[in-house]
Write a protein that holds these residues in place. Sequence first.
Motif, PDB file in Angstrom:
ATOM      1  N   PRO A  27       0.801  -1.233   0.000  1.00  0.00           N
ATOM      2  CA  PRO A  27       0.000   0.000   0.000  1.00  0.00           C
ATOM      3  C   PRO A  27       0.830   1.278   0.000  1.00  0.00           C
ATOM      4  CG  PRO A  27      -0.699  -1.479   1.777  1.00  0.00           C
ATOM      5  CD  PRO A  27       0.514  -2.073   1.148  1.00  0.00           C
ATOM      6  N   SER A  28       2.091   1.211   0.415  1.00  0.00           N
ATOM      7  CA  SER A  28       2.910   2.425   0.464  1.00  0.00           C
ATOM      8  C   SER A  28       3.520   2.753  -0.907  1.00  0.00           C
ATOM      9  CB  SER A  28       4.032   2.254   1.489  1.00  0.00           C
ATOM     10  OG  SER A  28       4.930   1.239   1.081  1.00  0.00           O
ATOM     11  N   ARG A  29       3.378   1.842  -1.883  1.00  0.00           N
ATOM     12  CA  ARG A  29       3.930   2.066  -3.219  1.00  0.00           C
ATOM     13  C   ARG A  29       2.805   2.343  -4.206  1.00  0.00           C
ATOM     14  NH1 ARG A  29       9.292  -0.429  -3.084  1.00  0.00           N
ATOM     15  NH2 ARG A  29       9.383  -0.377  -5.343  1.00  0.00           N
ATOM     16  N   ASP A  30       3.181   2.880  -5.371  1.00  0.00           N
ATOM     17  CA  ASP A  30       2.199   3.127  -6.427  1.00  0.00           C
ATOM     18  C   ASP A  30       1.633   1.801  -6.935  1.00  0.00           C
ATOM     19  OD1 ASP A  30       2.585   5.863  -6.368  1.00  0.00           O
ATOM     20  OD2 ASP A  30       4.164   5.815  -7.892  1.00  0.00           O
ATOM     21  N   PRO A  31       0.394   1.813  -7.456  1.00  0.00           N
ATOM     22  CA  PRO A  31      -0.165   0.592  -8.029  1.00  0.00           C
ATOM     23  C   PRO A  31       0.705   0.098  -9.195  1.00  0.00           C
ATOM     24  CG  PRO A  31      -1.886   2.225  -7.737  1.00  0.00           C
ATOM     25  CD  PRO A  31      -0.578   2.907  -7.448  1.00  0.00           C
TER      26      PRO A  31
END
Length: 93
Positions: A27-31
């Motif tokens: 969740p802390s990274r881009d999709p």
Amino acid sequence: MQVPFLGWIQILVFCGMVDFGLYRADPSRDPGDYENAGILGVPNASGPMADAEGRKRKLNSELANGRLAMMAITGMLFQNGITGTTGPAMWGF
């Protein structure tokens, strides 16, 4: 050709390992930005580029190439709709 039952199990296990092992969503990274995915998604564990400007340039060129491919296939579809064929058959080769 039929795929045996154990073949289907092997395919499902492989897909599960890739989905839940290599490409785990964070969740802390881009999709779509997976920690273990290398350049163009090849799982070589090199990770994304550290250079933000270089990464942005490569992502923009990938997007532009995708748009160009969509325009090319649309042109081929229109050519096929108008002339009934695409490619060398149109010129009698």
